[in-house]
Design a protein around this motif. Structure first.
Motif, PDB file in Angstrom:
ATOM      1  N   LEU A  85     -44.057 -25.794 -25.760  1.00  0.00           N
ATOM      2  CA  LEU A  85     -42.714 -25.689 -25.385  1.00  0.00           C
ATOM      3  C   LEU A  85     -41.561 -26.346 -26.299  1.00  0.00           C
ATOM      4  O   LEU A  85     -40.443 -25.712 -26.552  1.00  0.00           O
ATOM      5  N   GLY A 159     -43.912 -28.026 -17.374  1.00  0.00           N
ATOM      6  CA  GLY A 159     -43.860 -29.332 -16.590  1.00  0.00           C
ATOM      7  C   GLY A 159     -42.204 -29.175 -16.037  1.00  0.00           C
ATOM      8  O   GLY A 159     -41.612 -28.177 -16.049  1.00  0.00           O
ATOM      9  N   HIS A 174     -35.434 -29.824 -15.325  1.00  0.00           N
ATOM     10  CA  HIS A 174     -35.578 -28.953 -16.705  1.00  0.00           C
ATOM     11  C   HIS A 174     -36.888 -28.372 -16.989  1.00  0.00           C
ATOM     12  O   HIS A 174     -38.165 -28.943 -16.496  1.00  0.00           O
ATOM     13  N   PHE A 177     -37.096 -28.641 -22.652  1.00  0.00           N
ATOM     14  CA  PHE A 177     -36.045 -29.570 -22.730  1.00  0.00           C
ATOM     15  C   PHE A 177     -34.649 -28.780 -22.714  1.00  0.00           C
ATOM     16  O   PHE A 177     -33.847 -29.456 -22.840  1.00  0.00           O
ATOM     17  N   ASN A 201     -38.025 -40.450 -20.254  1.00  0.00           N
ATOM     18  CA  ASN A 201     -39.019 -40.728 -21.329  1.00  0.00           C
ATOM     19  C   ASN A 201     -39.058 -41.846 -22.035  1.00  0.00           C
ATOM     20  O   ASN A 201     -39.954 -42.158 -22.774  1.00  0.00           O
TER      21      ASN A 201
END
Ligand code: GLP
Length: 330
Positions: A85, A159, A174, A177, A201
């Motif tokens: 992704l 995710g 989200h 991203f 993150n």
């Protein structure tokens, strides 16, 4: 199916989402692994979409075990192409100072958690190049390559990002991203990461000693401690001055339009209480403030959660449910 005029001018149908509430995190990962293995086994030269983050790691481990025990067809696997992704644009100054953080690139993550064990050759590990000097060009090429394929991605794993409270509303959730507010027609693009995402993150760009100094569990999202003023002044200064600058500010991501258009089926995975608000908002109705709610625009999408992530839903008991968008009452 209902047809609506999308704000971008594109027409997208609205469909139900299949919700699976799993009795445990282990069961959730096993069910996701089975869905992916079935797609691999039943598709010739399968294109499979993979996500990074902590959520799918157990599923990838299970796929590797299934491969070793012969439950994944070797012939299908030898024709598999994986599509990711998203990927960070790693700042050159950070990469020079902390070469160890190259291990946080999603290309590295995929090799370590899945591709090396499945022996997927390099040219079938598709992911934007984190070291590119022209991220916009890299994104355009990735988009073109995705759309030029004769077949779509059989299943795209996704995710789910966390939510944050803004002006009394929980926004976020989200996919890839694609931050809150991203158009549902967006293509692969460069994105400036929100502070919320960078804080989440940052846990991947810290040593264990640094986590210990900040009083964080190994995989803890520092957001609550940071925003809730639970860090001491020293810890907060250390976090801002020493940690946050390392976390990439930019990334490349498939757009939401890319995800919707180039996959035959979509699979969001989420576990833990920290994702419960994002899961709840994603399953309300399509809303560009909640990127994951775009799944209502795909005819074959599944959200698989454990009971903790389902905590705010009407459906908390293990089982399978069909979720239709809740009409907005004004
Ligand atoms: C990251 C990734 C997403 C991922 C999400 C959730 O920002 N770009 O693709 O799905 O965060 O991560 P985790 O599974 O670690 O909660």
């Amino acid at each position: 199916m209902t047809i609506i005029a999308h704000p971008s001018g594109a027409f997208r149908g609205i469909y139900s989402i299949k919700l699976i509430v799993a009795p445990s995190k282990g069961n959730l990962s096993a069910r996701a692994a089975k869905i992916v293995a079935d797609k691999i086994n039943n598709t010739e030269n399968p294109h499979i979409g993979f996500a990074t983050g902590s959520t799918p790691i157990d599923t990838y481990n299970m796929l590797v075990s299934m491969h070793r025990s012969g439950q994944v067809n070797g012939e299908s696997l030898s024709g598999l192409t994986g599509w990711n992704l998203d990927e960070y644009v790693l700042d050159r100054s950070v990469a020079a100072k902390h070469p160890e953080f190259k291990a946080q690139t999603y290309r590295h993550f995929m090799g370590e958690h899945l591709y090396n064990a499945l022996k997927i050759p390099e040219d079938r590990r598709r992911i934007p190049d984190w070291s590119t000097s022209d991220p916009a060009f890299e994104c355009a090429s990735y988009e073109a390559t995705l759309r030029e394929r004769p077949t779509k991605t059989a299943v795209q794993i996704l995710g789910l990002g966390p939510t944050e409270l803004k002006d009394g509303l929980h926004i976020g959730g989200h996919i890839g991203f694609n931050e809150s507010g991203t158009s549902f027609s967006s293509l692969t693009h460069v994105v400036e990461l929100s502070q919320r995402t960078r804080i989440a993150n940052s846990r991947l760009f810290m040593t264990d000693e640094e986590k210990a100094f900040l009083g964080l569990e190994i995989d803890e999202d520092p957001y609550e401690k940071f925003e809730g003023n639970l860090f001491t002044t020293n810890q907060k200064e250390f976090f801002i001055g020493n940690i946050l600058w390392r976390v990439p500010k930019f990334a490349m991501t498939m757009g939401i339009g890319t995800i919707l258009d180039t996959s035959d089926s979509l699979l969001i995975m989420a576990y833990g209480e920290g994702k419960s608000q994002a899961v709840y908002n994603a399953l309300l109705r399509p809303d560009e403030r909640i990127p994951a709610s775009a799944l209502f625009h795909h005819p074959d999408s599944t959200v698989i959660v454990d009971q903790e992530a389902a905590a705010l839903l009407r459906f908390k008991e293990p089982g399978e449910y069909e979720i239709k968008p809740t009409p907005l009452r004004i």
